[in-house]
Design an enzyme around this catalytic site. Sequence first.
Site, PDB file in Angstrom:
ATOM      1  N   GLY A  63      32.184  45.758 -61.752  1.00 52.81           N
ATOM      2  CA  GLY A  63      31.298  45.222 -60.977  1.00 52.81           C
ATOM      3  C   GLY A  63      29.835  44.964 -61.779  1.00 52.81           C
ATOM      4  N   THR A  64      29.730  45.829 -62.455  1.00 55.82           N
ATOM      5  CA  THR A  64      28.410  45.775 -63.550  1.00 55.82           C
ATOM      6  C   THR A  64      28.647  44.563 -64.517  1.00 55.82           C
ATOM      7  OG1 THR A  64      27.985  48.115 -63.086  1.00 55.82           O
ATOM      8  CG2 THR A  64      26.821  47.044 -65.134  1.00 55.82           C
TER       9      THR A  64
ATOM     10  N   HIS B 126      36.791  48.627 -57.030  1.00 59.07           N
ATOM     11  CA  HIS B 126      36.751  49.990 -56.261  1.00 59.07           C
ATOM     12  C   HIS B 126      36.153  50.261 -55.078  1.00 59.07           C
ATOM     13  CE1 HIS B 126      33.057  50.493 -58.225  1.00 59.07           C
ATOM     14  NE2 HIS B 126      32.813  51.719 -57.704  1.00 59.07           N
TER      15      HIS B 126
ATOM     16  N   CYS C 184      22.611  54.181 -57.979  1.00 56.36           N
ATOM     17  CA  CYS C 184      22.997  53.506 -59.473  1.00 56.36           C
ATOM     18  C   CYS C 184      22.473  54.520 -60.438  1.00 56.36           C
ATOM     19  CB  CYS C 184      22.265  52.248 -59.708  1.00 56.36           C
ATOM     20  SG  CYS C 184      20.786  52.201 -59.041  1.00 56.36           S
TER      21      CYS C 184
END
Length: 383
Positions: free
Chosen positions: A85-86, A204, A328
């Site tokens: 996702g990052t 995820h 985060c």
Amino acid sequence: MSNPSGAGPSGPDDGRSADLDAASSATLHPAAREVLLAALDRGYADPRRLHGRARDARLLLDNAREATADALGVRPDEVTFTSSGTDAVHRGLLGLVKGSRRGDVVVHSAVEHSAVLHAVAWGARGVSVGCDRLGRVDSDGLLGAIAPEVGVVALQTANHEVGTVQPVGELELPHGVPLFTDACASMGRLPLPDGWAAAAGSAHKWGGPAGVGVLLVRKGARWRSPFPGDDRVDERSSGFENVPAALAAAAALQAVVAERDEVNARHHDLVDVVRRRVAAEVPDVEVVGDPVARLPHLVTFSCLYVDGEALVHELDRHGFGIASGSACTSSTLAPSHVLEAMGVLTHGNVRLSLQRDATRAQVDAFCDVLPGVVRDIRARVGL
């Protein structure tokens, strides 16, 4: 999904322990496990080659893209699988900056995930816009910050840490200013809002395998790769896709979307129990985030005079896996920039996020244990 212990994937059926950190790692959805095992035998080859095994892998990759597009209500050619996702956030946001004809300034909310903040710091100039105490961005301030050199506006679909849903679909941006939305926290759990040019998701978080991100780029959006080129068919990606994992992620996404009305309603009720009991039973606590316009499965609260790391360890000792610190940067347990921007208590905070099969017994067991844990931690420091 089978489990040798006979317990559910989130803990024993009696609720005495539970994994309550689905926002970091949702348990693998049964649909994902089944597809992943089947795809391992057929999807290992490079889908860009021409031999038979490669064509098999390409077929699986195309199927994954079509299934993902169908689940999200987008076109298959708008879907790209990334390594996380990052990675999807970085590629989506910086690609819009690179393609902009206006400038390299990104206007963003102060409560964006660090993946957005790091991308801006690395490849653009940022203008941060504040939010209210519920974590909702100041829409007027955001629109008012759009100067001629602003190339992109970045606004998350929902906050990773406190769950507050942002007004993405309500923004009316000037012509030529694209919107990037980080949808990693909400993709699959909530429908995608309107109005974005690029969006990012993370498998995820919805019960797919780790190591699969989803980048969506609208047809016609001015997007250019911000990173070195690669000899791939899809210019938005680089390297060799994990085809079995992408197919499993797509299968989980389809399953989650199909069942989300039932699961979301159940999760919403369970989180309401947590919000109510924590506020009533733990002294000097602040439950944060919008109580209504929020992700259904997530809640964060902060306990005065309590160290977040100690809270994580003590709750883990009682069998409850939770998160603390920034969503985060929890590995460093640094004070949360999200909570700071909201103007709420930043230390002693807990983020609880429910797994798909979470039960009332698990939630009640957590709420039963919490007051004593907080009391014991405070007692150690003489409070």
